[in-house]
Structures are given as C-alpha cells and as structure tokens.
Design an enzyme around this catalytic site. Structure first.
Site, PDB file in Angstrom:
ATOM      1  N   ILE A   1      42.312 -30.445  -0.678  1.00 24.87           N
ATOM      2  CA  ILE A   1      41.242 -30.746  -1.637  1.00 24.87           C
ATOM      3  C   ILE A   1      41.640 -32.027  -2.352  1.00 24.87           C
ATOM      4  CG2 ILE A   1      40.130 -29.986  -3.786  1.00 24.87           C
ATOM      5  CD1 ILE A   1      39.986 -27.217  -2.742  1.00 24.87           C
ATOM      6  N   GLY A   2      40.746 -33.020  -2.286  1.00 28.80           N
ATOM      7  CA  GLY A   2      41.053 -34.322  -2.867  1.00 28.80           C
ATOM      8  C   GLY A   2      41.042 -34.303  -4.381  1.00 28.80           C
TER       9      GLY A   2
ATOM     10  N   SER B 248      45.732 -33.585   0.953  1.00 23.97           N
ATOM     11  CA  SER B 248      44.591 -34.450   1.275  1.00 23.97           C
ATOM     12  C   SER B 248      44.967 -35.927   1.269  1.00 23.97           C
ATOM     13  CB  SER B 248      43.490 -34.218   0.240  1.00 23.97           C
ATOM     14  OG  SER B 248      42.518 -35.236   0.299  1.00 23.97           O
TER      15      SER B 248
ATOM     16  N   TYR C  61      42.281 -38.470   6.649  1.00 23.44           N
ATOM     17  CA  TYR C  61      40.975 -39.098   6.817  1.00 23.44           C
ATOM     18  C   TYR C  61      41.290 -40.413   7.502  1.00 23.44           C
ATOM     19  CZ  TYR C  61      38.261 -35.966   3.776  1.00 23.44           C
ATOM     20  OH  TYR C  61      37.607 -34.901   3.228  1.00 23.44           O
TER      21      TYR C  61
ATOM     22  N   THR D  86      40.875 -34.607   9.840  1.00 23.05           N
ATOM     23  CA  THR D  86      39.546 -34.081   9.490  1.00 23.05           C
ATOM     24  C   THR D  86      38.482 -34.961  10.123  1.00 23.05           C
ATOM     25  OG1 THR D  86      40.358 -33.143   7.430  1.00 23.05           O
ATOM     26  CG2 THR D  86      37.984 -33.523   7.581  1.00 23.05           C
TER      27      THR D  86
ATOM     28  N   LYS E 105      40.529 -30.733  12.219  1.00 18.89           N
ATOM     29  CA  LYS E 105      39.794 -29.899  11.257  1.00 18.89           C
ATOM     30  C   LYS E 105      38.326 -30.311  11.197  1.00 18.89           C
ATOM     31  CE  LYS E 105      39.871 -28.748   6.267  1.00 18.89           C
ATOM     32  NZ  LYS E 105      38.825 -29.546   5.620  1.00 18.89           N
TER      33      LYS E 105
ATOM     34  N   HIS F 272      33.707 -27.557   6.137  1.00 20.11           N
ATOM     35  CA  HIS F 272      34.059 -28.292   4.922  1.00 20.11           C
ATOM     36  C   HIS F 272      33.484 -27.586   3.683  1.00 20.11           C
ATOM     37  CE1 HIS F 272      35.752 -32.487   4.200  1.00 20.11           C
ATOM     38  NE2 HIS F 272      35.433 -32.139   2.967  1.00 20.11           N
TER      39      HIS F 272
ATOM     40  N   ARG G 241      29.939 -28.658   2.606  1.00 21.91           N
ATOM     41  CA  ARG G 241      29.756 -29.917   1.872  1.00 21.91           C
ATOM     42  C   ARG G 241      29.275 -31.061   2.749  1.00 21.91           C
ATOM     43  NH1 ARG G 241      32.807 -29.772  -3.091  1.00 21.91           N
ATOM     44  NH2 ARG G 241      33.700 -31.848  -3.010  1.00 21.91           N
TER      45      ARG G 241
ATOM     46  N   ASP H 298      38.644 -22.075   7.980  1.00 20.20           N
ATOM     47  CA  ASP H 298      38.321 -22.066   6.551  1.00 20.20           C
ATOM     48  C   ASP H 298      36.821 -22.148   6.354  1.00 20.20           C
ATOM     49  OD1 ASP H 298      37.252 -24.722   6.094  1.00 20.20           O
ATOM     50  OD2 ASP H 298      39.257 -25.525   5.773  1.00 20.20           O
ATOM     51  N   SER H 299      36.433 -22.052   5.111  1.00 21.69           N
ATOM     52  CA  SER H 299      35.050 -22.125   4.615  1.00 21.69           C
ATOM     53  C   SER H 299      34.508 -20.737   4.317  1.00 21.69           C
ATOM     54  CB  SER H 299      34.110 -22.868   5.575  1.00 21.69           C
ATOM     55  OG  SER H 299      34.530 -24.225   5.713  1.00 21.69           O
TER      56      SER H 299
ATOM     57  N   ARG I  43      37.315 -15.677   0.451  1.00 22.37           N
ATOM     58  CA  ARG I  43      37.373 -15.365  -0.979  1.00 22.37           C
ATOM     59  C   ARG I  43      38.157 -14.093  -1.286  1.00 22.37           C
ATOM     60  NH1 ARG I  43      36.028 -19.751  -0.667  1.00 22.37           N
ATOM     61  NH2 ARG I  43      34.255 -20.846  -1.586  1.00 22.37           N
TER      62      ARG I  43
HETATM   63  C1  FNR Z   1      37.352 -30.307   0.094  1.00 22.73           C
HETATM   64  N1  FNR Z   1      37.689 -30.329   1.436  1.00 22.73           N
HETATM   65  C2  FNR Z   1      38.450 -31.369   1.931  1.00 22.73           C
HETATM   66  N2  FNR Z   1      38.833 -31.371   3.232  1.00 22.73           N
HETATM   67  C3  FNR Z   1      39.609 -32.351   3.729  1.00 22.73           C
HETATM   68  O1  FNR Z   1      39.949 -32.328   4.904  1.00 22.73           O
HETATM   69  N3  FNR Z   1      40.052 -33.366   2.906  1.00 22.73           N
HETATM   70  C4  FNR Z   1      39.706 -33.430   1.593  1.00 22.73           C
HETATM   71  O2  FNR Z   1      40.111 -34.343   0.879  1.00 22.73           O
HETATM   72  C5  FNR Z   1      38.860 -32.411   1.080  1.00 22.73           C
HETATM   73  N4  FNR Z   1      38.466 -32.450  -0.226  1.00 22.73           N
HETATM   74  C6  FNR Z   1      37.744 -31.387  -0.742  1.00 22.73           C
HETATM   75  C7  FNR Z   1      37.407 -31.383  -2.087  1.00 22.73           C
HETATM   76  C8  FNR Z   1      36.735 -30.290  -2.628  1.00 22.73           C
HETATM   77  C9  FNR Z   1      36.430 -30.283  -4.095  1.00 22.73           C
HETATM   78  C10 FNR Z   1      36.373 -29.199  -1.811  1.00 22.73           C
HETATM   79  C11 FNR Z   1      35.684 -27.979  -2.379  1.00 22.73           C
HETATM   80  C12 FNR Z   1      36.685 -29.207  -0.467  1.00 22.73           C
HETATM   81  C13 FNR Z   1      37.335 -29.199   2.305  1.00 22.73           C
HETATM   82  C14 FNR Z   1      38.409 -28.121   2.243  1.00 22.73           C
HETATM   83  O3  FNR Z   1      39.582 -28.535   2.874  1.00 22.73           O
HETATM   84  C15 FNR Z   1      37.919 -26.821   2.923  1.00 22.73           C
HETATM   85  O4  FNR Z   1      37.438 -27.111   4.207  1.00 22.73           O
HETATM   86  C16 FNR Z   1      36.819 -26.144   2.109  1.00 22.73           C
HETATM   87  O5  FNR Z   1      37.172 -26.132   0.753  1.00 22.73           O
HETATM   88  C17 FNR Z   1      36.581 -24.724   2.600  1.00 22.73           C
HETATM   89  O6  FNR Z   1      35.514 -24.139   1.912  1.00 22.73           O
HETATM   90  P1  FNR Z   1      35.719 -23.083   0.706  1.00 22.73           P
HETATM   91  O7  FNR Z   1      36.328 -21.854   1.310  1.00 22.73           O
HETATM   92  O8  FNR Z   1      36.596 -23.728  -0.290  1.00 22.73           O
HETATM   93  O9  FNR Z   1      34.341 -22.865   0.191  1.00 22.73           O
END
Ligand code: FNR
Length: 383
Positions: free
Chosen positions: A94-95, A122, A144, A170, A255, A279, A282, A310-311, A314
């Site tokens: 998560i960034g 990230s 990335y 990713t 990913k 993702h 998103r 993932d995704s 919970r």
């Molecule tokens: C992400 N995700 C993400 N994935 C990635 O490969 N690089 C990144 O920088 C980010 N940044 C990021 C920021 C935020 C705020 C979120 C919520 C998600 C995606 C993350 O790795 C993952 O795939 C999702 O969060 C999975 O969904 P849930 O289970 O969190 O809803």
C-alpha cells in the site's frame, strides 16, 4: 484467550475486534482525505463490493473430532517463493503509508517481522527501500515498472541489495484507475511529494532532474512532474519479464492477474508466482471479483507456480476459503492500513493479530491441522 481473560479483569479492548470495526473507527478518526485515499475504489465501487460478496457465496463445512483445536495442534507456517512464513499472510503493498502514520512502512515492516509474517513494500512508499529493508524480516518488493528501464533496474537491484526475497510486479496499474473519492477531494498525495521517496533517493532518477528537489519548491515540483512522466509503462509485455530475470536472481511474482490465459502467459514468460487481485476494486470497476477469478487461475498454472490472492480478505474464514480454492497465501490490505491510521504501531499490530488469531481459530475448529489441509471439500458454494 488473552482477550477473554483480560475481560475477567475488567479490561475491555480499546481497538475494534473486526476489520469492519477498524474501517468504521478509521472513518471517525482520520481526516476525510486520508480515509478516502484508503477506502476509495474505482468508479461506482461495484467491484470492491463484489470482492466481499464473493466470499459470502462460500461456506465452510467444518470437520469434527480431529484433535485440531488444542494448543500446539496446528502448524500455520508455509513456504512461499522460498520465503518461510509463520502464517500464509503478507501485508499487501500500500503506497504512501505516511498518510496513515509517520514512518508507516517501517512500522509495518517491524510489526510483520515481530509476527513472523511477510510484508510487500510498495514502489510508492513514503520511506526508502533501504530504510524498510533495514527494519524488515521477510519482505518482498513491489515494482511499478517505470517506463525507463534503467530506473526499473535500479529499483530492483536496490531492493535485492536491501534484502528483499522476491520481486512482485504489479501489472494492473500502468496508470491509476478512475477513483472519484480521490478526485472529489482533489486528494493527490503523490503530488505533495509523499509517495516518491524511492524515486528521490534513486541515483538514476536524480540524474534526470535539473536541480536537486531539496533546493526549492520549484525544484520539487519539477521532480514530481518527472515522476508523473516515468511512473508507469504502457507498453509492458509479459516478455519483458526476461529483463527482470537478467536484473535479479530473486523469485518473480506478477500481481493483478484475473484471466487464466494471462496467468499462463506470465508463467510461460518466467514468473514464479501470480497474485490474483483486482487491486481492491481500485482499477477496473465492474471487473470480476478476485475470489471468483481464483479457481480458473489455479487450474491454469497452479501446478507450476504459486498462486497468491488478495482483494476482499477481511477475516480468518476468508483466508481459509482462499486457501481452499487453491491460494498458497493471501495479501492483507486495507484493514492493516486502517489499524496503522487509528493507533500507529499498536493499531497495525492489532489489525494483523486479529486476522492471524481468527484464522488460527477457523482452521482448528474446521478440523484442519495445517495450511495445506483446506481443499475444495472444505467448502461449499451456496447461492
Ligand atoms: C493499494 N494497492 C497497491 N498495490 C500495489 O501493487 N502497489 C501499491 O502501491 C498499492 N497501493 C495501494 C494503496 C491503497 C490505499 C490501497 C487500498 C491499495 C493494492 C493492494 O496491494 C491490494 O491489492 C488491495 O489493497 C487488496 O484489496 P483489499 O483487500 O485491501 O480491499
């Protein structure tokens, strides 16, 4: 037990005991822009909802009388991509975790190390690869892939030198998805320079800047614009994994895979693992729930690559269901970020311990002694 026994002494937990509770608390205590950054999904957010609904269409059929519930009766550990983990869980990349708490990425690295699970850092982190590498236990680096190959190589090799055990490319985000919550709040965290620590600390990136970003606001603005221009590679192909193979000996995971043919393509091109993921809803709204995509990907490459997921995870039952459908491990996303935002280190640790304890309980009470026990017979699809 710790919590129930604490209750005897009148100690009531201060932090919420579910992922939904963490989200609710985060909404109350975080600023609206910070909350929206984590909570927001693409467009009408249908896929984000579908990710959860998909789990609700499976039910566990627990087996009894198997002696799996006592202390020490279960082994949650797993080896994935050559990394030994105490449980089949890694924190999802998560960034800009600094938006949740100062030093967020380092805290998450330390907490996951303490718990014996993995973390995935990230590319858009607010700390540098080296800072996190020094603090982390078992960690992987999420790439990335920028459109400058020298910069891509620099990131990968810095991560390898800093101790990453795998590279996670990713592929679902060559550009950001359409995220109304971010747009409504004009909340572009990267544009405040917080998500580009890895870039600013990279010699290949810095060589592209006319003036050091530290010098003035204008120089920082130019650095950010340079970052925007380099962020993603619209022309990336599966065959480009061959370059990654030349740059590093680390295992490679891809990913953001949802189609079984894409899984085959990247594994044919040299990927050691795929992460089935949308993702967190998103990127492409209306896309298939990640859990619904999992079985076909497992059928297409599960015999020659590790499949992660993932995704929408919970709860412990969610982890169990993903494993039963063939995932080797899961990435846990938003809930740990909410924990971090609510209560820093304690909150991140709490969020992760909740998941691990819940999973341990679900596993044992379902009659499973280890993480390879859950299979298609462990669950039933319901309407
Ligand atoms: C992400 N995700 C993400 N994935 C990635 O490969 N690089 C990144 O920088 C980010 N940044 C990021 C920021 C935020 C705020 C979120 C919520 C998600 C995606 C993350 O790795 C993952 O795939 C999702 O969060 C999975 O969904 P849930 O289970 O969190 O809803």
């Amino acid at each position: 037990n710790e919590i129930y026994l604490g209750g005897l002494g009148g100690i009531v937990p201060e932090l919420p005991m579910t992922a939904d509770g963490l989200e609710k608390r985060a909404k109350e205590v975080l600023g609206p822009a910070e909350y929206a950054y984590v909570a927001g999904s693409a467009s009408a957010e249908r896929t984000a909802a579908a990710n959860r609904a998909a789990f609700d269409r499976y039910r566990i059929i627990p087996r009894m009388l198997r002696g799996t519930t006592g202390p020490g009766a279960r082994d949650l550990s797993v080896e994935v991509l050559g990394t030994r983990l105490a449980a089949p869980v890694l924190t999802a990349p998560i960034g800009v975790l600094e938006l949740m708490h100062e030093g967020g990425e380092v805290i998450v690295a330390e907490v996951t190390k303490e718990l014996g699970i993995g973390s995935v850092l990230s590319t858009a982190a607010s700390s540098t690869i080296e800072e996190v590498g020094a603090a982390a236990g078992e960690w992987w680096y999420q790439l990335y892939w920028p459109n400058d190959p020298e910069l891509a190589r620099s990131f990968v090799q810095r991560a390898e030198r800093a101790g990453a055990k795998a590279i996670v490319v990713t592929v679902d985000t060559p550009t950001l998805g359409w995220r109304p919550q971010d747009l409504e709040l004009a909340h572009l965290p990267f544009l405040h320079g917080k998500g580009i620590a890895n870039y600013l600390s990279d010699p290949v990136f810095r060589a592209k800047l006319p003036t050091p970003p530290e010098e003035s606001e204008d120089a920082m603005r130019i650095a950010i614009l340079t970052w925007v221009g380099l962020f993603g590679n619209h022309n990336l192909r599966a065959t480009d994994l061959a370059h990654l193979r030349e740059w590093t000996d680390l295992p490679i995971a891809v990913k953001g895979i949802l189609h079984p043919d894409d899984a085959r393509l990247v594994v044919d091109a040299g990927a050691d693992a795929v992460v089935v993921s949308n993702h967190g809803g998103r990127q492409v709204d209306g896309s298939i729930a990640a859990l619904d995509a999992l079985p076909a990907v497992v059928a297409s490459v599960g015999d020659r690559a590790d499949v992660l997921f993932d995704s929408g995870v919970r709860s412990g039952a969610d982890v169990l269901i993903a494993l039963a459908l063939g995932a080797k491990a899961v990435l846990y996303g938003r809930p740990y970020a909410y924990g971090l935002g609510i209560a820093g280190r304690d909150g991140a640790r709490h969020a992760l311990r909740l998941l691990l304890a819940d999973f341990d309980s679900a596993l044992g009470l379902s009659g499973c002694a280890n993480v390879t026990d859950p299979n298609r017979g462990t669950i039933a699809a319901v309407r």
